[in-house]
Design an enzyme around this catalytic site. Structure first.
Site, PDB file in Angstrom:
ATOM      1  NE  ARG A 119       3.803   6.041 -15.563  1.00  0.00           N
ATOM      2  CZ  ARG A 119       3.026   5.274 -16.297  1.00  0.00           C
ATOM      3  NH1 ARG A 119       1.752   5.278 -16.112  1.00  0.00           N
ATOM      4  NH2 ARG A 119       3.512   4.502 -17.266  1.00  0.00           N
TER       5      ARG A 119
ATOM      6  CE  LYS B  68       4.988   0.176 -24.018  1.00  0.00           C
ATOM      7  NZ  LYS B  68       3.604  -0.097 -23.788  1.00  0.00           N
TER       8      LYS B  68
HETATM    9  P1  NAI Z   1      -0.486   6.925 -12.656  1.00  0.00           P
HETATM   10  O1  NAI Z   1       0.634   7.311 -11.770  1.00  0.00           O
HETATM   11  O2  NAI Z   1      -0.909   7.844 -13.718  1.00  0.00           O
HETATM   12  O3  NAI Z   1      -1.776   6.626 -11.726  1.00  0.00           O
HETATM   13  C1  NAI Z   1      -1.769   5.962 -10.520  1.00  0.00           C
HETATM   14  C2  NAI Z   1      -2.941   6.508  -9.742  1.00  0.00           C
HETATM   15  O4  NAI Z   1      -3.149   5.757  -8.567  1.00  0.00           O
HETATM   16  C3  NAI Z   1      -2.704   7.954  -9.320  1.00  0.00           C
HETATM   17  O5  NAI Z   1      -3.807   8.731  -9.679  1.00  0.00           O
HETATM   18  C4  NAI Z   1      -2.591   7.852  -7.806  1.00  0.00           C
HETATM   19  O6  NAI Z   1      -3.099   8.992  -7.188  1.00  0.00           O
HETATM   20  C5  NAI Z   1      -3.449   6.639  -7.521  1.00  0.00           C
HETATM   21  N1  NAI Z   1      -3.116   6.048  -6.235  1.00  0.00           N
HETATM   22  C6  NAI Z   1      -1.905   5.829  -5.692  1.00  0.00           C
HETATM   23  N2  NAI Z   1      -2.027   5.324  -4.456  1.00  0.00           N
HETATM   24  C7  NAI Z   1      -3.347   5.196  -4.226  1.00  0.00           C
HETATM   25  C8  NAI Z   1      -4.104   4.765  -3.119  1.00  0.00           C
HETATM   26  N3  NAI Z   1      -3.524   4.334  -2.003  1.00  0.00           N
HETATM   27  N4  NAI Z   1      -5.434   4.787  -3.221  1.00  0.00           N
HETATM   28  C9  NAI Z   1      -6.034   5.205  -4.332  1.00  0.00           C
HETATM   29  N5  NAI Z   1      -5.375   5.646  -5.423  1.00  0.00           N
HETATM   30  C10 NAI Z   1      -4.046   5.653  -5.348  1.00  0.00           C
HETATM   31  O7  NAI Z   1      -0.128   5.524 -13.250  1.00  0.00           O
HETATM   32  P2  NAI Z   1      -0.884   4.763 -14.431  1.00  0.00           P
HETATM   33  O8  NAI Z   1      -0.260   5.017 -15.718  1.00  0.00           O
HETATM   34  O9  NAI Z   1      -2.333   5.028 -14.339  1.00  0.00           O
HETATM   35  O10 NAI Z   1      -0.543   3.254 -14.060  1.00  0.00           O
HETATM   36  C11 NAI Z   1      -1.037   2.680 -12.863  1.00  0.00           C
HETATM   37  C12 NAI Z   1      -0.594   1.233 -12.818  1.00  0.00           C
HETATM   38  O11 NAI Z   1      -1.190   0.522 -13.882  1.00  0.00           O
HETATM   39  C13 NAI Z   1       0.921   1.030 -12.962  1.00  0.00           C
HETATM   40  O12 NAI Z   1       1.343   0.050 -12.057  1.00  0.00           O
HETATM   41  C14 NAI Z   1       1.090   0.526 -14.363  1.00  0.00           C
HETATM   42  O13 NAI Z   1       2.191  -0.342 -14.484  1.00  0.00           O
HETATM   43  C15 NAI Z   1      -0.202  -0.221 -14.560  1.00  0.00           C
HETATM   44  N6  NAI Z   1      -0.566  -0.315 -15.963  1.00  0.00           N
HETATM   45  C16 NAI Z   1      -0.946  -1.536 -16.431  1.00  0.00           C
HETATM   46  C17 NAI Z   1      -1.271  -1.705 -17.740  1.00  0.00           C
HETATM   47  C18 NAI Z   1      -1.729  -3.036 -18.207  1.00  0.00           C
HETATM   48  O14 NAI Z   1      -1.794  -3.930 -17.445  1.00  0.00           O
HETATM   49  N7  NAI Z   1      -2.063  -3.221 -19.447  1.00  0.00           N
HETATM   50  C19 NAI Z   1      -1.147  -0.607 -18.690  1.00  0.00           C
HETATM   51  C20 NAI Z   1      -0.813   0.671 -18.088  1.00  0.00           C
HETATM   52  C21 NAI Z   1      -0.517   0.787 -16.765  1.00  0.00           C
END
Ligand code: NAI
Length: 578
Positions: A173, A191
């Site tokens: 991921r 990182k």
């Molecule tokens: P993840 O894959 O674990 O979680 C994404 C979640 O969004 C999943 O639970 C999924 O079911 C949900 N989702 C997808 N489509 C959806 C919809 N239409 N409606 C509602 N929920 C929906 O990914 P993670 O690690 O949580 O990362 C999510 C995003 O956050 C990524 O784009 C990542 O790059 C970003 N991120 C940003 C950070 C920062 O700005 N410091 C740090 C970590 C992640």
């Protein structure tokens, strides 16, 4: 002339391979001549002085000019700025890392604002997508399923053996880009570059690792240039046994205190692995805990603008994966720590919204376990605007990877109940952000406070300029890692992330807040990392998990004095006797 051997056969290992015995001829050597120029750790390029050129057999191998490191930085930046494509810039800067390590870190540190988006998110993501194509120099250790039963040997083959910190991914991921298999290696490499540039961790003690357990990305499997294992992902017992062998091997190779940062594992593995290895190893997961700390810091920093305390806010997470649930849990822990609420009551202030709608108790049977603490009593709600009207959040956090999900209607609904709502659009890269800074200020009529995961330019709204705060994990993870290393932490404690968040929030100034900027300016980041590292080390001593004793009297001063400097060493050389 290549190298001067000082101790032949300084140690040998004997391995049996079928009938034959293989002897590994270890030697200690002093690099000089061309070999010195090709050794990134010691190479100084045109900055070698005339005396150094003479004693290290470099005369004739370099053109006559002798440059300062500052001039070298200027030359590199001039060349990088000439490149139009961000990916070309990425390749140019990463090539420098394998040519001249100190110059690489000096360039990065002196130009952190300009280069961070290249070596880290978002361009690092593009680099991972094209990793097989641009691959020409292995960096770190690739451990594929083929090495099962021999993982320790892969670790032993890496030239540095005094490793203290590992960043490891299985590539399932990568950022918001999905399964990139072996190509995920760009992430640990990036990182760890920041561990050194921002956190001050010596590069020689860091090791990027990719566990290649296959990929379910058919496009990669069909690509003739794909550099990874050509098979579907291993799962279940096969996967767990492989990871377990790896976790045992790192302790065997580098000792009990080896720090392992899990990076970009899919959430069905990320939470499990973190929970399992927290008990036996020094581990953290930046996607879960680092993101949580940086977001909590932004919310704490915003309190002087919104008024009230953290306990006066309600939170809604759009996207309930690693980032969303990680942040939700750390906020609850902070609320509980402040003593006004129990952990359970604190969790009730937080709502999750996933692909099936609001996370409620009635859905508990069908959802992943890590969402259970936030599954509250409520009727089903499948529409985001409706959910906002029901639970009335003052803080909305986008961690969904759904670009543009915070529409005009969503942002207007948010303002119905709160004068100054806080909006985090954390999904990366930019195209996946839930809204842009501009749309946020436009649709909330300048009321909201906005922060995002990817950089956005400042926004002018009705004569006022708002500077976007970038909720960048790099404010947190390099400092957390250095704090663990410098205290000799034997475990990574949740309290370390709370303290890291509080420390980061305390660095935001009144001037920053006047522009609704929730994070300090990036050029100060080394100083901030030092403060975060000192705070984390303090926790290690308080919790009794620090092994570097006695505790330093002035922790911040100790941290600053111990940080890696990219300046060249041996400006004055001693005459060698050979
Ligand atoms: P993840 O894959 O674990 O979680 C994404 C979640 O969004 C999943 O639970 C999924 O079911 C949900 N989702 C997808 N489509 C959806 C919809 N239409 N409606 C509602 N929920 C929906 O990914 P993670 O690690 O949580 O990362 C999510 C995003 O956050 C990524 O784009 C990542 O790059 C970003 N991120 C940003 C950070 C920062 O700005 N410091 C740090 C970590 C992640």
């Amino acid at each position: 002339m290549g190298s001067i051997e000082t101790a032949k056969d300084g140690g040998s290992t004997v391995d049996t391979f079928g009938e034959a015995e293989l002897i590994t001829p270890w030697t200690h050597s002093v690099a000089c001549g061309m070999e010195l120029l090709r050794n990134p750790r010691f190479n100084k390029g045109l900055a070698f002085t005339e005396e150094e050129r003479r004693v290290h057999f470099l005369n004739g191998l370099l053109p006559p000019a002798v440059e300062t490191q500052e001039l070298q930085v200027k030359r590199i930046m001039r060349n990088i700025r000439k490149l139009k494509e961000p990916l070309d810039k990425y390749s140019a800067i990463m090539d420098l890392q394998v040519r001249n390590e100190r110059l690489f870190y000096k360039v990065l540190l002196d130009n952190v604002e300009e280069l961070l988006p290249i070596v880290y998110t978002p361009i690092e993501g593009d680099a991972c997508e094209d990793y097989s194509e641009i691959f020409h120099n292995p960096n770190g250790v690739f451990i594929s399923l083929k090495e099962k039963g021999r993982i320790i040997d892969c670790l032993k083959n890496f030239p540095n053996q005094n490793i203290q910190a590992i960043v490891v991914t299985d590539g399932e991921r990568i950022l918001g880009l999905g399964d990139l298999g072996c190509q995920g290696m760009g992430i640990p490499v990036g990182k760890l570059a920041l561990y050194t540039a921002l956190g001050g961790v010596r590069p020689s003690v860091t090791l990027p690792i990719t566990l290649d357990v296959g990929t379910n990305n058919q496009k990669l499997l069909d690509d003739e240039f794909y550099i990874g294992l050509r098979q579907k992902r291993a799962t279940g017992k096969e996967y767990d046994d492989f990871v377990e062998e790896f976790m045992d091997a790192v302790k065997q190779a580098y000792g009990e205190k080896i720090l392992v940062q899990f990076e970009d594992f899919a959430n069905h593995n990320a939470f499990r692995l973190l929970a399992k290895y927290t008990k036996t190893h020094v581990v953290f997961n930046d996607d879960i805990q680092g993101t949580a700390a940086v977001t909590l810091a932004g919310i704490l920093a915003a309190l002087p603008i919104t008024g009230g305390t953290l306990a006066d806010h309600n939170f809604l997470f759009f996207g309930a994966g690693e980032a969303g649930t990680g942040i939700a849990e750390l906020i609850a822990q902070e609320l509980a720590k402040q003593g006004k609420l129990s952990l359970d009551d604190a969790r009730k202030k937080t709502w999750l919204f996933d692909t099936h709608g609001l996370v409620t108790k009635s859905r508990k049977e069908d959802m992943m376990e890590y969402k259970h603490p936030f599954a509250h009593e409520h009727e089903p709600v499948s529409d985001l605007v409706a959910a906002i009207k029901k639970v009335k959040p003052s803080v909305i956090v986008g961690t969904s990877t759904v670009g543009g999900a915070f529409t005009k209607e969503v942002l207007e609904a948010l303002c119905e109940n709160h004068e100054t709502p806080i909006v985090f659009a954390l999904s990366n890269p930019v195209r996946k952000a839930e809204c842009t800074a501009e749309d946020c200020y436009k649709y909330t009529k300048g009321k909201a406070i906005f922060a995002s995961g990817s950089p956005f330019p400042p926004v002018k709204y009705e004569g006022k300029e708002y500077v976007n705060g970038e909720a960048n994990n790099c404010y947190i993870f390099p400092g957390v890692a250095f704090g663990c290393l410098i205290s000799g932490a034997t475990r990574c404690h949740d309290e370390m992330f709370l303290r890291a968040a509080e420390t980061l929030a305390s660095t935001v100034t009144k001037e920053d807040l006047a522009r609704k900027q929730l994070y300090p300016a990036l050029p100060q980041i080394r100083d901030i990392s030092a403060k975060v590292a000192a705070a984390v080390a303090e926790v290690a001593y308080e919790k009794g998990v620090a092994s570097n004793l006695p505790k330093p009297a002035d922790m911040l001063q100790h941290v600053k004095a111990s940080m890696y400097s990219p300046l060249y060493r041996w400006q004055k050389t001693k005459k060698l006797s050979h």
